[in-house]
Motif scaffolding. Sequence first.
Motif, short mmCIF file in Angstrom:
data_model
loop_
_atom_site.label_atom_id
_atom_site.label_comp_id
_atom_site.label_asym_id
_atom_site.label_seq_id
_atom_site.Cartn_x
_atom_site.Cartn_y
_atom_site.Cartn_z
N THR A 46 0.83 -1.20 0.00
CA THR A 46 0.00 0.00 0.00
C THR A 46 0.87 1.25 0.00
O THR A 46 0.61 2.20 -0.75
CB THR A 46 -0.95 0.00 1.20
N VAL A 47 1.91 1.24 0.81
CA VAL A 47 2.84 2.38 0.87
C VAL A 47 3.50 2.59 -0.49
O VAL A 47 3.58 3.71 -1.00
CB VAL A 47 3.90 2.17 1.97
N GLN A 48 3.95 1.51 -1.10
CA GLN A 48 4.60 1.61 -2.41
C GLN A 48 3.65 2.17 -3.46
O GLN A 48 4.01 3.06 -4.23
CB GLN A 48 5.13 0.26 -2.86
N GLU A 49 2.42 1.67 -3.49
CA GLU A 49 1.43 2.16 -4.45
C GLU A 49 1.15 3.65 -4.25
O GLU A 49 1.09 4.41 -5.22
CB GLU A 49 0.13 1.37 -4.31
N ARG A 50 0.99 4.05 -3.01
CA ARG A 50 0.72 5.47 -2.73
C ARG A 50 1.90 6.34 -3.10
O ARG A 50 1.73 7.43 -3.66
CB ARG A 50 0.35 5.65 -1.26
N ASN A 51 3.10 5.89 -2.79
CA ASN A 51 4.30 6.67 -3.14
C ASN A 51 4.42 6.83 -4.65
O ASN A 51 4.76 7.92 -5.14
CB ASN A 51 5.55 6.02 -2.57
N GLU A 52 4.16 5.77 -5.40
CA GLU A 52 4.23 5.86 -6.86
C GLU A 52 3.19 6.83 -7.39
O GLU A 52 3.48 7.63 -8.30
CB GLU A 52 4.05 4.47 -7.48
N ALA A 53 1.98 6.78 -6.83
CA ALA A 53 0.93 7.70 -7.27
C ALA A 53 1.30 9.14 -6.94
O ALA A 53 1.11 10.05 -7.75
CB ALA A 53 -0.40 7.33 -6.61
N TRP A 54 1.85 9.37 -5.75
CA TRP A 54 2.25 10.73 -5.36
C TRP A 54 3.40 11.22 -6.22
O TRP A 54 3.45 12.39 -6.60
CB TRP A 54 2.59 10.79 -3.89
N GLU A 57 2.04 12.24 -9.50
CA GLU A 57 1.33 13.52 -9.38
C GLU A 57 2.33 14.67 -9.26
O GLU A 57 2.13 15.74 -9.84
CB GLU A 57 0.40 13.50 -8.17
#
Length: 65
Positions: A46-54, A57
Amino acid sequence: MSSSGAERYYWCLSHQRVESEENMCPGRDRLGPYDSAAAAEQALATVQERNEAWDAEDERWDGKH
């Protein structure tokens, strides 16, 4: 137990395991809370997915994409 009565789960970065409020390590060593043990097990993904999305962005905001 939390004050809401629902069990909360955490991912321990030191021990690489799911922990509950009854046996959790200090806050600096854990991610969460999560509503289920399964969600806590996926904490690093979850952390990895969020970091990639951020990051994507940030690149969009900076005009790189």
